[in-house]
Design a protein around this motif. Structure first.
Motif, PDB file in Angstrom:
ATOM      1  N   THR A   1      -4.152   1.772 -11.407  1.00  0.00           N
ATOM      2  CA  THR A   1      -3.736   0.374 -11.565  1.00  0.00           C
ATOM      3  C   THR A   1      -4.470  -0.550 -10.585  1.00  0.00           C
ATOM      4  OG1 THR A   1      -1.897   0.710 -10.025  1.00  0.00           O
ATOM      5  CG2 THR A   1      -1.440   1.023 -12.386  1.00  0.00           C
ATOM      6  N   GLY A   2      -4.945   0.022  -9.470  1.00  0.00           N
ATOM      7  CA  GLY A   2      -5.690  -0.784  -8.489  1.00  0.00           C
ATOM      8  C   GLY A   2      -4.806  -1.502  -7.488  1.00  0.00           C
ATOM      9  N   ASP A   3      -3.470  -1.303  -7.555  1.00  0.00           N
ATOM     10  CA  ASP A   3      -2.582  -1.977  -6.596  1.00  0.00           C
ATOM     11  C   ASP A   3      -2.879  -1.530  -5.167  1.00  0.00           C
ATOM     12  OD1 ASP A   3      -1.429  -3.248  -8.711  1.00  0.00           O
ATOM     13  OD2 ASP A   3       0.304  -1.897  -8.826  1.00  0.00           O
TER      14      ASP A   3
ATOM     15  N   ASN B   1       4.237  15.351 -12.294  1.00  0.00           N
ATOM     16  CA  ASN B   1       3.777  14.388 -13.296  1.00  0.00           C
ATOM     17  C   ASN B   1       2.395  13.879 -12.881  1.00  0.00           C
ATOM     18  OD1 ASN B   1       3.536  12.527 -15.319  1.00  0.00           O
ATOM     19  ND2 ASN B   1       5.607  11.661 -15.032  1.00  0.00           N
ATOM     20  N   LEU B   2       1.391  14.684 -13.085  1.00  0.00           N
ATOM     21  CA  LEU B   2       0.035  14.393 -12.646  1.00  0.00           C
ATOM     22  C   LEU B   2      -0.563  13.215 -13.410  1.00  0.00           C
ATOM     23  CD1 LEU B   2      -2.286  15.267 -10.809  1.00  0.00           C
ATOM     24  CD2 LEU B   2      -3.064  16.790 -12.639  1.00  0.00           C
ATOM     25  N   ARG B   3      -0.283  13.114 -14.713  1.00  0.00           N
ATOM     26  CA  ARG B   3      -0.879  12.042 -15.517  1.00  0.00           C
ATOM     27  C   ARG B   3      -0.363  10.676 -15.064  1.00  0.00           C
ATOM     28  NH1 ARG B   3      -0.477  12.623 -21.889  1.00  0.00           N
ATOM     29  NH2 ARG B   3      -1.876  14.334 -21.320  1.00  0.00           N
ATOM     30  N   ASP B   4       0.952  10.530 -14.848  1.00  0.00           N
ATOM     31  CA  ASP B   4       1.487   9.246 -14.389  1.00  0.00           C
ATOM     32  C   ASP B   4       1.006   8.906 -12.977  1.00  0.00           C
ATOM     33  OD1 ASP B   4       2.780   8.920 -16.756  1.00  0.00           O
ATOM     34  OD2 ASP B   4       4.738   9.632 -16.013  1.00  0.00           O
ATOM     35  N   ALA B   5       0.865   9.923 -12.159  1.00  0.00           N
ATOM     36  CA  ALA B   5       0.353   9.683 -10.804  1.00  0.00           C
ATOM     37  C   ALA B   5      -1.069   9.141 -10.865  1.00  0.00           C
ATOM     38  CB  ALA B   5       0.394  10.980  -9.983  1.00  0.00           C
ATOM     39  N   ARG B   6      -1.896   9.729 -11.784  1.00  0.00           N
ATOM     40  CA  ARG B   6      -3.270   9.240 -11.927  1.00  0.00           C
ATOM     41  C   ARG B   6      -3.274   7.806 -12.460  1.00  0.00           C
ATOM     42  NH1 ARG B   6      -7.182   9.126 -15.953  1.00  0.00           N
ATOM     43  NH2 ARG B   6      -9.337   9.351 -15.170  1.00  0.00           N
ATOM     44  N   ARG B   7      -2.392   7.519 -13.407  1.00  0.00           N
ATOM     45  CA  ARG B   7      -2.310   6.175 -13.958  1.00  0.00           C
ATOM     46  C   ARG B   7      -1.872   5.164 -12.882  1.00  0.00           C
ATOM     47  NH1 ARG B   7       1.127   7.207 -17.567  1.00  0.00           N
ATOM     48  NH2 ARG B   7      -0.380   7.740 -19.209  1.00  0.00           N
ATOM     49  N   ARG B   8      -0.956   5.607 -11.984  1.00  0.00           N
ATOM     50  CA  ARG B   8      -0.499   4.712 -10.904  1.00  0.00           C
ATOM     51  C   ARG B   8      -1.645   4.385  -9.946  1.00  0.00           C
ATOM     52  NH1 ARG B   8       0.958   1.066  -8.384  1.00  0.00           N
ATOM     53  NH2 ARG B   8       2.812   0.819  -7.079  1.00  0.00           N
ATOM     54  N   ILE B   9      -2.468   5.371  -9.688  1.00  0.00           N
ATOM     55  CA  ILE B   9      -3.612   5.130  -8.798  1.00  0.00           C
ATOM     56  C   ILE B   9      -4.594   4.169  -9.442  1.00  0.00           C
ATOM     57  CG2 ILE B   9      -5.611   6.226  -7.703  1.00  0.00           C
ATOM     58  CD1 ILE B   9      -3.916   8.716  -7.307  1.00  0.00           C
TER      59      ILE B   9
ATOM     60  N   LYS C   1       0.825  -1.202   0.000  1.00  0.00           N
ATOM     61  CA  LYS C   1       0.000   0.000   0.000  1.00  0.00           C
ATOM     62  C   LYS C   1       0.857   1.248   0.000  1.00  0.00           C
ATOM     63  CE  LYS C   1      -3.635   2.565   0.289  1.00  0.00           C
ATOM     64  NZ  LYS C   1      -4.500   2.727  -0.903  1.00  0.00           N
ATOM     65  N   PHE C   2       1.861   1.291   0.871  1.00  0.00           N
ATOM     66  CA  PHE C   2       2.692   2.488   0.937  1.00  0.00           C
ATOM     67  C   PHE C   2       3.624   2.596  -0.269  1.00  0.00           C
ATOM     68  CE2 PHE C   2       1.413   2.619   5.407  1.00  0.00           C
ATOM     69  CZ  PHE C   2       1.145   3.975   5.532  1.00  0.00           C
ATOM     70  N   SER C   3       3.915   1.468  -0.910  1.00  0.00           N
ATOM     71  CA  SER C   3       4.681   1.554  -2.156  1.00  0.00           C
ATOM     72  C   SER C   3       3.891   2.326  -3.210  1.00  0.00           C
ATOM     73  CB  SER C   3       5.009   0.151  -2.653  1.00  0.00           C
ATOM     74  OG  SER C   3       5.657   0.214  -3.903  1.00  0.00           O
ATOM     75  N   GLU C   4       2.573   2.002  -3.316  1.00  0.00           N
ATOM     76  CA  GLU C   4       1.707   2.720  -4.256  1.00  0.00           C
ATOM     77  C   GLU C   4       1.559   4.182  -3.848  1.00  0.00           C
ATOM     78  OE1 GLU C   4      -2.201   4.436  -5.356  1.00  0.00           O
ATOM     79  OE2 GLU C   4      -1.735   3.579  -3.398  1.00  0.00           O
TER      80      GLU C   4
END
Length: 447
Positions: free
Chosen positions: A154-156, A144-152, A129-132
């Motif tokens: 992912t559902g990890d 980098n707002l777009r990559d941050a949104r994409r990371r969220i 969880k804290f890795s995400e």
């Protein structure tokens, strides 16, 4: 054969062993009641410990879950607003989860593999969880707002949070089940004690009935005696035996009750409590054996109507003697009244125990026990000598700490009254000195 026609020594032998049977039944009932009370106390104590442990673990789990949710909320707030103020609660929650996991490890008992498996799952879920969360916050700090949104998306983080919640719920359920099992064991022990106490009560009643039968049989045998003088003498002896039996049983109950109550002061450990009670009851047994004769000199004094002071001192002190724990005994074989053996034996036992734990026998040392008879009084001196200073209880009297929170002081005060004399203690640089002065044969009616 008619009981009246049996030889007198045989009838005396039967009465004596019947008397021991009654006393043995009563002593067994007392010890059984003590064992039941100790087992119930141990079960209740285990239940309290389990309840406290479960409460601590459940509270820790709740704080871990709240910290994870708080960190997630702070991350979402930072993602939406890019406000730096959200980073402080995020970092605080992250630190808190680490601290709470350490508390959880300390709270779990050794040898709990199932619980530790769930803790490992909690730790793994938190790391994921804290890795995400750390990746998202790092990308946002870089703009980098777009990559941050994409990371969220992912559902990890969502999967890690579900695993965290499941592991926390599982561990909480395990602890609740353990607490319920311990509570059930305590309830079962409590339910068992009432029937068992009932059986012990019946045993006591049966022992009293056996004593009544003994007196009745003695009275019947005496009634059938041929000569009136022998009959009267036998009746007087039976009455005396019955009164002595009654007096000894009352004293036994009172002494055991006092030992149990005073040994329980400030007790926190059941094992220490059992050892303390057992050692003092064994001291009662030693004193009783001396009154019955335990050696040539002691037997001779018993036949003459008194108990051996030397036999009492040797039986109480000599079991502790070794090459390092030296002992010197000096005194003639004085006969003391049997009623004085129990209080004096308990005092000597308490002094010997304190000597082993805190006095001259706690290390290498010499214990000297001497006595002499001057006029109508016996002067007994207990002198301990060892290198080094003695343990102190306080600054006023320098008395060493006594086992049981003052049991020794209370015992010696009461023993002085029962002996009809005085007990004096002094503490010097080499050790403790105890002087006991008492008449060997107290006045009639002394307790």
């Amino acid at each position: 054969m008619n009981p009246a026609l049996r030889p007198a020594p045989f009838r005396a032998f039967i009465r004596r062993w019947f008397n021991w049977l009654v006393l043995g039944a009563m002593a067994g009932a007392i010890l059984g009641a003590l064992a039941l009370l100790l087992s119930l106390g141990a079960a209740e104590r285990a239940e309290r410990v389990q309840a406290q442990r479960a409460s601590e673990i459940l509270q820790t789990l709740d704080r871990v879950e709240r910290a994870a949710l708080s960190a997630e909320s702070a991350q979402r707030g930072y993602f939406i607003t890019l406000d730096q103020r959200y980073l402080e609660p995020y970092r605080t929650a992250r630190t808190q989860t680490v601290e709470e996991l350490e508390k959880l490890d300390r709270s779990l008992a050794d040898g709990a593999p199932v619980q530790r498996q769930q803790v490992d799952r909690i730790r793994a879920a938190l790391e994921d969880k804290f890795s995400e969360l750390d990746d998202t916050v790092g990308l946002l700090e870089q703009g980098n707002l777009r990559d941050a949104r994409r990371r969220i998306l992912t559902g990890d983080g969502y999967d890690a949070m579900q695993r965290l919640t499941t592991a926390i719920d599982t561990l909480a359920a395990i602890e609740r089940n353990l607490l319920a099992d311990q509570t059930e064991r305590a309830r079962t022990a409590e339910e068992r004690i009432l029937p068992a106490l009932g059986v012990l009560l019946l045993l006591l009643v049966g022992a009293i009935a056996l004593g009544a039968v003994l007196v009745a049989r003695a009275a019947q045998a005496e009634t059938e005696a041929a000569q009136a003088r022998e009959l009267e003498t036998a009746r007087d002896r039976a009455d005396l035996l019955a009164q002595e039996l009654n007096h000894r049983v009352k004293n036994l109950f009172a002494m055991v009750l006092a030992i149990v109550q005073m040994s329980a002061r400030d007790v926190t450990d059941v094992a220490a409590y059992k050892e303390r009670i057992g050692s003092r009851i064994r001291a009662l047994l030693t004193a009783h054996e001396v009154t019955q004769g335990s050696g040539t000199a002691a037997d001779r004094l018993n036949r003459e109507g008194g108990a051996s002071l030397r036999a009492l001192v040797e039986a109480t002190v000599e079991p502790h003697v070794s090459e390092e724990k030296r002992l010197e005994i000096d005194g003639e074989d004085v006969a003391i009244a049997r009623i004085q053996v129990t209080p004096l034996g308990l005092v000597l036992h308490e002094l010997a125990t304190n000597s082993v734990k805190y006095g001259c026998w706690s290390k290498e040392g010499l214990l000297t026990v001497r006595w002499r008879k001057e006029g109508d009084l016996v002067h007994l001196e207990w002198q301990e000598e060892r290198d080094g200073s003695i343990h102190e209880e306080d600054g006023d009297n320098g008395a060493r700490t006594e086992v049981g929170g003052g049991f020794g002081s209370t015992l010696m005060t009461g023993a002085g009254r029962q002996l009809g004399g005085e007990v004096e203690r002094t503490f010097g640089p080499r050790g403790v000195t105890v002087r006991i002065v008492f008449p060997p044969h107290p006045k009639d009616g002394a307790a």
